[in-house]
Motif scaffolding. Sequence first.
Motif, PDB file in Angstrom:
ATOM      1  N   UNK A 126     -12.992  16.324  34.418  1.00  0.00           N
ATOM      2  CA  UNK A 126     -12.171  14.581  34.097  1.00  0.00           C
ATOM      3  C   UNK A 126     -11.746  14.105  34.801  1.00  0.00           C
ATOM      4  N   UNK A 127     -12.401  12.823  35.184  1.00  0.00           N
ATOM      5  CA  UNK A 127     -11.960  11.601  36.016  1.00  0.00           C
ATOM      6  C   UNK A 127     -11.687  10.549  34.738  1.00  0.00           C
ATOM      7  N   UNK A 128     -10.332   9.156  35.349  1.00  0.00           N
ATOM      8  CA  UNK A 128     -10.566   8.281  35.212  1.00  0.00           C
ATOM      9  C   UNK A 128      -9.423   7.245  35.891  1.00  0.00           C
ATOM     10  N   UNK A 129      -9.450   6.118  35.238  1.00  0.00           N
ATOM     11  CA  UNK A 129      -8.456   5.751  36.513  1.00  0.00           C
ATOM     12  C   UNK A 129      -8.018   4.448  35.377  1.00  0.00           C
ATOM     13  N   UNK A 130      -7.011   4.019  36.604  1.00  0.00           N
ATOM     14  CA  UNK A 130      -6.263   3.092  35.784  1.00  0.00           C
ATOM     15  C   UNK A 130      -5.912   1.606  36.798  1.00  0.00           C
ATOM     16  N   UNK A 141      -7.285   9.754  39.219  1.00  0.00           N
ATOM     17  CA  UNK A 141      -6.788  11.042  38.306  1.00  0.00           C
ATOM     18  C   UNK A 141      -8.198  11.722  38.370  1.00  0.00           C
ATOM     19  N   UNK A 142      -8.409  13.141  38.489  1.00  0.00           N
ATOM     20  CA  UNK A 142      -8.933  14.626  37.802  1.00  0.00           C
ATOM     21  C   UNK A 142      -8.636  15.367  37.169  1.00  0.00           C
ATOM     22  N   UNK A 143      -8.644  15.635  36.471  1.00  0.00           N
ATOM     23  CA  UNK A 143      -8.404  16.922  36.112  1.00  0.00           C
ATOM     24  C   UNK A 143      -9.468  18.265  36.045  1.00  0.00           C
ATOM     25  N   UNK A 144      -9.002  19.404  35.600  1.00  0.00           N
ATOM     26  CA  UNK A 144     -10.270  20.579  36.382  1.00  0.00           C
ATOM     27  C   UNK A 144      -9.430  21.892  35.633  1.00  0.00           C
ATOM     28  N   UNK A 145     -10.703  21.845  34.371  1.00  0.00           N
ATOM     29  CA  UNK A 145     -10.210  22.841  33.411  1.00  0.00           C
ATOM     30  C   UNK A 145     -11.285  23.580  33.402  1.00  0.00           C
ATOM     31  N   UNK A 146     -10.922  25.408  33.199  1.00  0.00           N
ATOM     32  CA  UNK A 146     -12.373  26.350  32.696  1.00  0.00           C
ATOM     33  C   UNK A 146     -12.790  26.191  31.161  1.00  0.00           C
ATOM     34  N   UNK A 170     -15.048   4.647  39.880  1.00  0.00           N
ATOM     35  CA  UNK A 170     -16.151   4.887  41.226  1.00  0.00           C
ATOM     36  C   UNK A 170     -15.402   5.929  42.152  1.00  0.00           C
ATOM     37  N   UNK A 171     -13.973   5.205  42.531  1.00  0.00           N
ATOM     38  CA  UNK A 171     -13.153   6.250  43.451  1.00  0.00           C
ATOM     39  C   UNK A 171     -12.438   7.565  42.643  1.00  0.00           C
ATOM     40  N   UNK A 172     -12.388   7.293  41.080  1.00  0.00           N
ATOM     41  CA  UNK A 172     -11.726   8.751  40.603  1.00  0.00           C
ATOM     42  C   UNK A 172     -13.211   9.480  41.029  1.00  0.00           C
ATOM     43  N   UNK A 173     -14.110   9.036  40.879  1.00  0.00           N
ATOM     44  CA  UNK A 173     -15.225  10.637  40.658  1.00  0.00           C
ATOM     45  C   UNK A 173     -15.518  10.749  42.339  1.00  0.00           C
ATOM     46  N   UNK A 174     -15.728   9.758  43.355  1.00  0.00           N
ATOM     47  CA  UNK A 174     -15.692  10.386  44.284  1.00  0.00           C
ATOM     48  C   UNK A 174     -14.670  11.204  45.145  1.00  0.00           C
ATOM     49  N   UNK A 175     -13.757  10.834  44.391  1.00  0.00           N
ATOM     50  CA  UNK A 175     -12.317  11.943  44.712  1.00  0.00           C
ATOM     51  C   UNK A 175     -12.791  13.242  43.661  1.00  0.00           C
TER      52      UNK A 175
END
Length: 276
Positions: A126-130, A141-146, A170-175
């Motif tokens: 999941x990605x998001x920005x502020x 930022x982005x968070x990785x979960x299983x 968009x930068x968060x998605x790219x990251x």
Amino acid sequence: MEAESTSHILLNCSFARSGWEGIGVRIDDAVQTSFTDWALNVFDEWNVANRQMGAMLCWKIWNCRNALIWDQKSTEVQEAVCSARVALSQWKEAQDRFFDRSWGLLVPDDGDELWSPPTENKTKINTDAAVFEASSRYSFAFAVRNHKGELLEARSVCKEGCTTPECAEAMGIREALSWIKDKRKTDVIVETDCLVAVQAIRGSAPMTSYFGAVIQQCRSLLKEMKDKGVSLKFVKLSANNLAHAFASCSYSVADRIWKANKVSPEIIHVLENDLK
């Protein structure tokens, strides 16, 4: 240490000052006027988003004060700010339940209202920005979960400068996509609550702006990993709380990697709520 008043609790107290700075508002001198006069003055200058964030921060500061007095529970300023941002996101979501998949370039899987773990052997990011307009900063930022909902890793970036919320998203998605490529991951679902970014990435129209350049990079990364089972999905705000919390908490933090055993109680609370 001082006589309790509304202005002191919500503005002049060192805890409150740090909280306001956490959302990009600096209160340099002690406010001598009443809180009402101060709020009416700044609300005339602020946009709707800043007014909403300011109101939510005041509410959270008051909750922290009561928790300390009545329950002897102390709260870190960063936790208070993060909690205020998450609460605001949830409040906004509650105000607008409308969602129509007939909007351009959306698919039946889009529009989840609650976070759900991926199927076994898959990973969800999941990605998001502020955007912090008052201090000319933005973060993503982005968070990785299983498949068990466990946090594997999270990354946050805070940069100086001005940009639009859509560009930061968009930068968060790219990251996130770059991380997938670097780690050589397969079967990954990337989720974002930025409808504009999803529509732009799925589209084919050329864009000459900086936002367009970031979108083009996202398109290229997705195309490159098409056979790796990497996909992009639009979700509603209420299904993106964890990424939102990381982006909001990264206001004063540069590039950072978060591990499951190194996150704040507020982040743990968001993780637990998502699994409910």
